[in-house]
Motif scaffolding. Sequence first.
Motif, short mmCIF file in Angstrom:
data_model
loop_
_atom_site.label_atom_id
_atom_site.label_comp_id
_atom_site.label_asym_id
_atom_site.label_seq_id
_atom_site.Cartn_x
_atom_site.Cartn_y
_atom_site.Cartn_z
N TYR A 150 27.77 24.85 63.95
CA TYR A 150 28.34 25.32 62.51
C TYR A 150 29.44 26.39 62.99
O TYR A 150 30.56 26.57 62.63
CB TYR A 150 27.34 26.00 61.78
N PHE A 151 28.81 27.48 64.15
CA PHE A 151 29.61 28.59 64.40
C PHE A 151 30.93 27.99 65.25
O PHE A 151 31.96 28.36 65.13
CB PHE A 151 28.81 29.31 65.37
N LEU A 152 30.80 27.04 66.24
CA LEU A 152 31.78 26.59 66.82
C LEU A 152 32.74 25.81 66.14
O LEU A 152 34.21 25.96 66.23
CB LEU A 152 31.25 25.43 67.97
N GLY A 153 32.41 25.11 65.00
CA GLY A 153 33.58 24.37 64.18
C GLY A 153 34.04 25.16 63.26
O GLY A 153 35.48 24.98 62.96
N ALA A 154 33.42 26.24 62.81
CA ALA A 154 34.10 27.15 61.79
C ALA A 154 35.31 27.99 62.43
O ALA A 154 36.21 27.91 61.78
CB ALA A 154 32.92 28.22 61.20
N ILE A 155 34.94 28.51 63.75
CA ILE A 155 35.89 29.50 64.33
C ILE A 155 37.16 28.56 64.90
O ILE A 155 38.16 28.85 64.99
CB ILE A 155 35.51 30.09 65.59
N GLY A 156 36.77 27.30 65.01
CA GLY A 156 37.53 26.21 65.53
C GLY A 156 38.72 25.92 64.40
O GLY A 156 39.91 25.77 64.81
N VAL A 157 38.25 25.64 63.52
CA VAL A 157 39.07 25.30 62.24
C VAL A 157 39.87 26.47 61.96
O VAL A 157 40.97 26.40 61.51
CB VAL A 157 38.28 24.88 60.86
N ILE A 158 39.32 27.68 61.60
CA ILE A 158 39.98 28.83 61.53
C ILE A 158 41.21 28.96 62.40
O ILE A 158 42.35 29.33 62.09
CB ILE A 158 39.43 29.95 61.62
N TYR A 159 40.78 28.83 63.59
CA TYR A 159 42.10 28.85 64.89
C TYR A 159 43.18 27.85 64.76
O TYR A 159 44.35 28.11 64.85
CB TYR A 159 41.33 28.93 66.19
N SER A 160 42.51 26.85 64.34
CA SER A 160 43.51 25.37 64.45
C SER A 160 44.47 25.22 62.95
O SER A 160 45.44 24.69 63.16
CB SER A 160 42.86 24.26 64.72
N ALA A 161 43.78 25.83 61.92
CA ALA A 161 44.44 25.68 60.74
C ALA A 161 44.47 27.15 60.09
O ALA A 161 45.31 27.95 60.25
CB ALA A 161 43.75 24.90 59.82
N SER A 162 43.24 27.40 59.15
CA SER A 162 43.42 28.87 58.71
C SER A 162 41.69 28.91 58.17
O SER A 162 41.11 28.19 57.86
CB SER A 162 44.16 29.05 57.49
N SER A 163 41.61 30.21 57.53
CA SER A 163 40.14 30.45 57.02
C SER A 163 40.12 29.72 55.88
O SER A 163 39.14 29.46 55.06
CB SER A 163 40.00 31.95 56.97
N LEU A 164 41.50 29.51 54.94
CA LEU A 164 41.30 28.79 53.92
C LEU A 164 40.86 27.45 54.01
O LEU A 164 39.90 26.86 53.41
CB LEU A 164 42.64 28.76 53.19
N VAL A 165 41.50 26.61 55.06
CA VAL A 165 40.99 25.32 55.34
C VAL A 165 39.30 25.31 55.61
O VAL A 165 38.84 24.42 55.34
CB VAL A 165 41.73 24.62 56.47
N THR A 198 42.84 36.38 69.93
CA THR A 198 42.99 34.82 70.34
C THR A 198 41.77 34.34 70.10
O THR A 198 40.57 34.59 69.77
CB THR A 198 43.60 34.80 71.78
N TYR A 199 41.90 32.80 70.39
CA TYR A 199 40.86 31.95 70.10
C TYR A 199 39.64 32.11 71.24
O TYR A 199 38.48 32.25 70.93
CB TYR A 199 41.42 30.44 70.27
N THR A 200 40.18 32.48 72.38
CA THR A 200 39.30 32.90 73.47
C THR A 200 38.48 34.22 73.03
O THR A 200 37.05 34.22 73.31
CB THR A 200 40.04 33.08 74.74
N LEU A 201 39.21 35.04 72.61
CA LEU A 201 38.54 36.56 72.32
C LEU A 201 37.55 36.06 71.10
O LEU A 201 36.45 36.60 71.13
CB LEU A 201 39.68 37.31 71.76
N VAL A 202 37.58 35.33 70.35
CA VAL A 202 36.84 34.82 69.19
C VAL A 202 35.68 34.23 69.65
O VAL A 202 34.39 34.57 69.20
CB VAL A 202 37.44 34.26 67.89
N LEU A 203 35.72 33.32 70.56
CA LEU A 203 34.64 32.71 71.30
C LEU A 203 33.61 33.60 72.10
O LEU A 203 32.64 33.64 71.86
CB LEU A 203 35.14 31.75 72.41
N GLU A 204 34.57 34.73 72.60
CA GLU A 204 33.64 35.77 73.34
C GLU A 204 33.01 36.56 72.15
O GLU A 204 31.63 36.98 72.48
CB GLU A 204 34.51 36.57 74.16
N PHE A 205 33.63 36.73 71.17
CA PHE A 205 32.75 37.76 70.11
C PHE A 205 31.82 37.02 69.59
O PHE A 205 30.34 37.52 69.60
CB PHE A 205 33.94 37.95 69.29
#
Length: 361
Positions: free
Chosen positions: A276-291, A216-223
């Motif tokens: 950079y870190f916050l934005g990258a994982i946020g975009v991946i969670y909200s859309a995809s790694s492709l975006v 989940t997004y929370t787990l990725v934030l913890e990671f």
Amino acid sequence: MEPQVSSTMKRALLVINCIILAVGTCGGPLVMRLYFIKGGKRIWLSCWLETAAWPINFIPLAISYLYRCKSNNNDDDNNNNNNNTTKLILMTPRIFIATIGIGILQGLANYFYAYGIAKLPVSTSGLLFATQLAFTAFFAFIIVKLKFTSYSVNSVFLLTIGAVVLALRSGGDQPEGEPKKEYILGFIMTLASAALTGLIFPLVELIYKKAQQAITYTLVLEFQTVYCFVATVLSTVGMIINNDFQAISREAKAFELGESRYYVVIVWSAIILQFYFLGAIGVIYSASSLVSGILLSVLLPVTEVLAVFLYGEKFSAEKGVSLALSLWGFASYFYGDHKDNKRRENNQSPETEMSDKTCTP
């Protein structure tokens, strides 16, 4: 369990995280370079600043926790259950240990990147670091059995040629007063940082595959919080050994922009780099790694142009060719990825697609 986010909220999060990612991707290297060209000389300090703002992650983590508490309390009320079952930490000990290893690798990558920024113009280091996509594809093939396509092979080839073009003109944009040996070492260090970053991403993907729990997004934030903390500890040890903490006050007094602005530069450097870190994982969670990848490729020339205008860096024909090859390589890779995603979507049911969706930092 983390509650599902509405489509409207996801779109809002996507816009916000796109802005955060743009600030971190474009602003981070520029502020780091400003530190060095105005008199800063401490590479370990610059390395430390790359992840020192990791406590910022507690803000979205706290919001996520409160959101989960509210949702779980509503569920408990509906079920006539007054027990709060919301977990404060989702990360298991197994993932925590693996995250420490990623943090050590990230700390080394940060040092290599900081060294490259110290010795190379932003436009050169940015183009060199773009080769991390090629390294990612190579290590992903070995670690997570990524299947190569004609698009990914073409991308690796183009990015490699782009780096070779810059290497052939090594020293052509050498900063004034920079020894040739240190310039070449900065070139090598930046490539090493790109290679190490290319190794980290597949390792993270492997950890998620072996996690045995929902990503989940929370787990990725913890990671991200844990591995940024570990990387910061590593660079702190380097600063202690190099006596960087004692040198900060002396360096601030000799800074060309003034002592007070010295501290403004290093504080904002840490904050912007964490964006950079916050934005990258946020975009991946909200859309995809492709975006997220497409945004990074679009922001690359923006950073190049800003470096030329703000710092008067030379933009030679070789850099133009390297930039064109890099953008071509990005486009080839993500176009192929887009076609693969479309093909998988056509072959999957909605239920399978939801269960397979994971995100990486």
